[in-house]
Scaffold this motif. Structure first.
Motif, PDB file in Angstrom:
ATOM      1  N   ASN A   1      -4.568  -5.154 -20.898  1.00  0.00           N
ATOM      2  CA  ASN A   1      -3.457  -5.650 -20.080  1.00  0.00           C
ATOM      3  C   ASN A   1      -3.919  -6.014 -18.666  1.00  0.00           C
ATOM      4  O   ASN A   1      -3.262  -6.783 -17.977  1.00  0.00           O
ATOM      5  CB  ASN A   1      -2.323  -4.624 -20.011  1.00  0.00           C
TER       6      ASN A   1
ATOM      7  N   ARG B   1      -2.563 -15.209 -20.498  1.00  0.00           N
ATOM      8  CA  ARG B   1      -1.160 -15.126 -20.118  1.00  0.00           C
ATOM      9  C   ARG B   1      -0.437 -16.398 -20.542  1.00  0.00           C
ATOM     10  O   ARG B   1      -0.941 -17.505 -20.344  1.00  0.00           O
ATOM     11  CB  ARG B   1      -1.036 -14.921 -18.611  1.00  0.00           C
TER      12      ARG B   1
ATOM     13  N   PRO C   1      -2.699  -9.784 -22.079  1.00  0.00           N
ATOM     14  CA  PRO C   1      -2.963 -10.926 -21.194  1.00  0.00           C
ATOM     15  C   PRO C   1      -4.431 -11.317 -21.037  1.00  0.00           C
ATOM     16  O   PRO C   1      -4.716 -12.445 -20.661  1.00  0.00           O
ATOM     17  CB  PRO C   1      -2.392 -10.463 -19.851  1.00  0.00           C
ATOM     18  N   TYR C   2      -5.368 -10.388 -21.308  1.00  0.00           N
ATOM     19  CA  TYR C   2      -6.783 -10.690 -21.032  1.00  0.00           C
ATOM     20  C   TYR C   2      -7.671 -10.347 -22.229  1.00  0.00           C
ATOM     21  O   TYR C   2      -7.520  -9.285 -22.844  1.00  0.00           O
ATOM     22  CB  TYR C   2      -7.257  -9.934 -19.795  1.00  0.00           C
TER      23      TYR C   2
ATOM     24  N   ASP D   1      -8.255 -15.514 -19.549  1.00  0.00           N
ATOM     25  CA  ASP D   1      -6.834 -15.364 -19.244  1.00  0.00           C
ATOM     26  C   ASP D   1      -5.983 -15.886 -20.402  1.00  0.00           C
ATOM     27  O   ASP D   1      -6.034 -17.070 -20.730  1.00  0.00           O
ATOM     28  CB  ASP D   1      -6.504 -16.138 -17.959  1.00  0.00           C
TER      29      ASP D   1
ATOM     30  N   TRP E   1       6.223 -12.283 -19.810  1.00  0.00           N
ATOM     31  CA  TRP E   1       5.410 -11.125 -19.459  1.00  0.00           C
ATOM     32  C   TRP E   1       4.923 -10.426 -20.710  1.00  0.00           C
ATOM     33  O   TRP E   1       5.713 -10.038 -21.572  1.00  0.00           O
ATOM     34  CB  TRP E   1       6.217 -10.168 -18.590  1.00  0.00           C
ATOM     35  N   LYS E   2       3.611 -10.266 -20.846  1.00  0.00           N
ATOM     36  CA  LYS E   2       3.021  -9.623 -22.016  1.00  0.00           C
ATOM     37  C   LYS E   2       2.307  -8.320 -21.659  1.00  0.00           C
ATOM     38  O   LYS E   2       1.608  -7.753 -22.489  1.00  0.00           O
ATOM     39  CB  LYS E   2       2.032 -10.582 -22.694  1.00  0.00           C
TER      40      LYS E   2
END
Length: 354
Positions: free
Chosen positions: A342, A238, A221-222, A236, A244-245
């Protein structure tokens, strides 16, 4: 279709070819005799573009991990694509150097490291698409709090168009197995679903991806954007779709060879002795020189090392040609190692440890 069965010796999940009644484990070499049950659903779920591991037998969730799994375990993959138009020189060297680092510097048990290279004599350790998938399953099987996992890949990476809207740049990143021209590539969605999402609270995974287009290869996500001055900010990534990753509570941090739109060099300009991946060499060099105290110090050292040798790297002719072959795109810019995670953290205070 393939199906998963548990090894009769170490309980590692094995992928049984259609019609086969026996299979030999790449980890403990035990021969398991089975009667093939009905095939499970395919990896790509019908009507979606999401990759998920196929349903596993109930015995997969064994209460204790296989004996070969210590508190530390690793999968190391090096592919040179020998005798092909995509041939690289330094990827198997990268794999050997990474294994030496893990065993001697970070005390990983040799029996808990699964190596996949073209030099392996065991057919189940050749880095085909099937074997890489099984190695990823092996890595996370029975993982629990306190475990430290490492996934290292040195070889070709590429991109393919994403049609679900969950990629910032519109492309999925992919790893190229030895047989990718016949069997296809491994997409970042599948990598995330297999080794990121299952990670439980208290467990950690480090991924080291030395390949083209590898910035977000784990779909984390990051992404850490770091300037030459050392200033950084977390970007970001996401998905806008809300998919949801992240993990199931565990920690995942990835070092990669370059940004998603860049190529990574396979060169002898850094080691001066033999061909290596620029990213793998600069990472190991930073650790051995005492620059591996924090994630920020490692990333800065890697960027500096590659930047200082940039005139000798040349962008990697073979990797650039492969990029154009697979994506139909243009040759990328100079490589800049990347850090993703994450969850965001302070890169200059968080100690680096494997």
């Amino acid at each position: 279709m393939m199906m998963l069965v548990d090894c009769s010796g170490c309980r590692t999940p094995l992928q049984l070819p259609p019609g086969a009644k026996t299979i030999r484990c790449a980890v403990c070499h035990a021969v398991t005799r089975v009667a093939p049950p009905p095939a499970p659903p395919p990896y790509l779920q019908p009507g979606t573009s999401q990759y998920y591991p196929p349903p596993r037998p109930s015995s997969y969730n064994h209460p204790s991990p296989p004996p070969v799994h210590g508190r530390k375990r690793a999968v190391i993959i090096g592919i040179c694509y020998r005798n092909s138009r995509n041939e690289l020189k330094g990827c198997i060297n990268d794999a050997k150097c990474m294994r030496f680092l893990l065993v001697n510097r970070f005390k990983f048990p040799t029996e808990s490291i699964l190596m996949l290279t073209e030099e392996e004599t065991d057919p189940y350790r050749i880095p085909t698409k099937h074997n890489i998938r099984m190695a990823m399953y092996w890595l996370v099987q029975g993982v629990q709090a306190g475990d430290s996992l490492v996934f290292h890949f040195s070889g070709h990476g590429s991109q393919q168009r994403n049609y679900t809207g969950d990629e910032v740049d519109g492309y999925d990143e992919t790893l190229c197995p030895l047989d990718f021209e016949a069997q296809g590539m491994i997409v970042d969605d599948e990598i995330n679903a297999t080794i990121v999402r299952p990670l439980p609270t208290g467990a950690k995974l480090h991924a080291i991806i030395d390949a083209c287009h590898s910035g977000t290869m784990l779909d984390l996500p990051y992404l850490c954007r770091m300037e030459r001055t050392g200033r950084y900010a977390w970007e970001d990534h996401r998905p806008r779709s809300g998919a949801w990753k992240g993990t199931s509570g565990g920690e995942v941090i990835s070092f990669s060879g370059c940004d998603d739109d860049q190529t990574a060099a396979d060169t002898d300009s850094l080691s001066k002795v033999t061909s290596t991946g620029a990213m793998t060499f600069s990472l190991i060099q930073a650790i051995e020189r005492g620059q591996g105290t924090t994630y920020g110090s490692i990333l800065n050292a890697m960027k500096s090392s590659i930047r200082n040798s940039d005139s000798d790297l040349g962008g990697g002719l073979v990797t650039s040609l492969l990029t154009m072959l697979v994506t139909g795109g243009s040759i990328g810019t100079r490589q800049e190692p990347q850090l993703s995670a994450n969850e965001p953290f302070d890169v200059y205070t968080k100690p680096f440890s494997l």
